[in-house]
Design a protein around this motif. Sequence first.
Motif, PDB file in Angstrom:
ATOM      1  N   GLY A 145       1.910  -2.393  19.054  1.00  0.00           N
ATOM      2  CA  GLY A 145       2.164  -3.747  18.607  1.00  0.00           C
ATOM      3  C   GLY A 145       2.064  -4.008  17.115  1.00  0.00           C
ATOM      4  N   VAL A 146       1.757  -2.996  16.315  1.00  0.00           N
ATOM      5  CA  VAL A 146       1.623  -3.204  14.869  1.00  0.00           C
ATOM      6  C   VAL A 146       3.009  -3.427  14.268  1.00  0.00           C
ATOM      7  CG1 VAL A 146       0.867  -2.194  12.676  1.00  0.00           C
ATOM      8  CG2 VAL A 146      -0.480  -1.824  14.758  1.00  0.00           C
ATOM      9  N   ARG A 147       3.117  -4.470  13.405  1.00  0.00           N
ATOM     10  CA  ARG A 147       4.377  -4.782  12.723  1.00  0.00           C
ATOM     11  C   ARG A 147       4.136  -4.795  11.227  1.00  0.00           C
ATOM     12  NH1 ARG A 147       8.839  -6.194  15.164  1.00  0.00           N
ATOM     13  NH2 ARG A 147       9.532  -7.679  13.596  1.00  0.00           N
ATOM     14  N   GLU A 148       5.144  -4.344  10.485  1.00  0.00           N
ATOM     15  CA  GLU A 148       5.095  -4.374   9.036  1.00  0.00           C
ATOM     16  C   GLU A 148       6.184  -5.311   8.520  1.00  0.00           C
ATOM     17  OE1 GLU A 148       4.991  -0.628   6.977  1.00  0.00           O
ATOM     18  OE2 GLU A 148       3.305   0.093   8.176  1.00  0.00           O
ATOM     19  N   HIS A 149       5.831  -6.039   7.463  1.00  0.00           N
ATOM     20  CA  HIS A 149       6.746  -6.964   6.788  1.00  0.00           C
ATOM     21  C   HIS A 149       6.694  -6.582   5.316  1.00  0.00           C
ATOM     22  CE1 HIS A 149       6.443  -9.564  10.403  1.00  0.00           C
ATOM     23  NE2 HIS A 149       5.204  -9.115  10.410  1.00  0.00           N
ATOM     24  N   VAL A 161       5.529  -5.978  -1.618  1.00  0.00           N
ATOM     25  CA  VAL A 161       4.339  -6.556  -1.014  1.00  0.00           C
ATOM     26  C   VAL A 161       4.463  -6.294   0.482  1.00  0.00           C
ATOM     27  CG1 VAL A 161       3.017  -8.661  -0.586  1.00  0.00           C
ATOM     28  CG2 VAL A 161       4.139  -8.309  -2.810  1.00  0.00           C
ATOM     29  N   LEU A 162       3.486  -5.580   1.015  1.00  0.00           N
ATOM     30  CA  LEU A 162       3.500  -5.185   2.421  1.00  0.00           C
ATOM     31  C   LEU A 162       2.441  -5.968   3.182  1.00  0.00           C
ATOM     32  CD1 LEU A 162       4.478  -3.209   4.679  1.00  0.00           C
ATOM     33  CD2 LEU A 162       2.621  -1.696   3.938  1.00  0.00           C
ATOM     34  N   VAL A 163       2.849  -6.579   4.276  1.00  0.00           N
ATOM     35  CA  VAL A 163       1.928  -7.258   5.170  1.00  0.00           C
ATOM     36  C   VAL A 163       1.958  -6.505   6.491  1.00  0.00           C
ATOM     37  CG1 VAL A 163       1.379  -9.407   6.385  1.00  0.00           C
ATOM     38  CG2 VAL A 163       2.297  -9.479   4.045  1.00  0.00           C
ATOM     39  N   ILE A 164       0.794  -6.046   6.924  1.00  0.00           N
ATOM     40  CA  ILE A 164       0.667  -5.322   8.191  1.00  0.00           C
ATOM     41  C   ILE A 164      -0.082  -6.229   9.164  1.00  0.00           C
ATOM     42  CG2 ILE A 164      -0.195  -3.267   9.376  1.00  0.00           C
ATOM     43  CD1 ILE A 164      -0.195  -1.843   6.634  1.00  0.00           C
ATOM     44  N   VAL A 165       0.531  -6.494  10.315  1.00  0.00           N
ATOM     45  CA  VAL A 165      -0.085  -7.334  11.329  1.00  0.00           C
ATOM     46  C   VAL A 165      -0.468  -6.436  12.507  1.00  0.00           C
ATOM     47  CG1 VAL A 165       0.207  -9.319  12.853  1.00  0.00           C
ATOM     48  CG2 VAL A 165       1.308  -9.300  10.590  1.00  0.00           C
ATOM     49  N   ALA A 183      12.213  -6.833   4.899  1.00  0.00           N
ATOM     50  CA  ALA A 183      12.479  -6.227   6.204  1.00  0.00           C
ATOM     51  C   ALA A 183      11.214  -6.314   7.039  1.00  0.00           C
ATOM     52  CB  ALA A 183      12.908  -4.774   6.056  1.00  0.00           C
ATOM     53  N   THR A 184      11.403  -6.420   8.338  1.00  0.00           N
ATOM     54  CA  THR A 184      10.308  -6.433   9.298  1.00  0.00           C
ATOM     55  C   THR A 184      10.634  -5.401  10.360  1.00  0.00           C
ATOM     56  OG1 THR A 184       9.883  -8.774   8.921  1.00  0.00           O
ATOM     57  CG2 THR A 184       9.082  -7.851  10.991  1.00  0.00           C
TER      58      THR A 184
END
Length: 187
Positions: A126-130, A176-180, A155-156
Motif C-alpha cells: 500500500g505504500v505510494r510515492e508522490h 520533492v518526494l512524499v511517501i505515504v 507523478a504518483t
Amino acid sequence: MEETRTAPADGAGTPTRVGAQVRRLREDRGLSQSALARAAGIGKASLSELEAGRRNATLATLYALAEPLGVPLAALLDEAIGAEVSGSGVTARLVDVGHRPEATVETYVMNFAAGELRRSPSHGAGVREHLVVVAGTLRIGPDAAPVEVRAGEHATFDADVPHHYLALGGENAQGVLVIVTPRLTRS
C-alpha cells in the motif's frame, strides 16, 4: 557508484543515532541480529557495525531494513528532520514527518545525479510515492511502467513494487518526494 551516508552538522541522522534506532526497533520486534540481517539480505557483521554506530547506513541498507522491521524510512532515521542519506546517484533529505491515524507521511527533498539509475525495492503493501519535479527531467515509477516527468510536473505511483529514478538529458534533477505508508506497518 558506491553508496555513502551524510548528515547535517546538528547530528540528525548520525551513524550512532541511526544505529541505536535500528537496534531499538529490532529488539522491540523480538528479532535477533541474525534474523533481521537474513530478512533484509545484508550481512550480520554489517548490521552489528551499523547498530554500534561504527558503519554509515546507506539508502539501500535502510530500505532493506525498513520492510522486515515494518516501518517507513523516516523511522530508521529516528525522524530527525534534516537527516540525509545518499546512494546510487541520489541524496534524500528528510524535511517533514506526519502521523495520521491511517498513514505516516514522509517528505524528502531529493537530488538526482544526471544519468545515474537509482533502483528501489518495494516498500511494503500500500505504500505510494508522490514526486514533484522542481528541476530537470526524471524517468520514474515502477520498473514495468515508468513515466517521464519534467520540472513543474508530478507523478504518483504504487511503491510496493520495485521502482526506479533516472535523471534524463544530461542534467541533474531535483524533486520533492512524499511517501505515504499506510498504518498496516508498525511504527
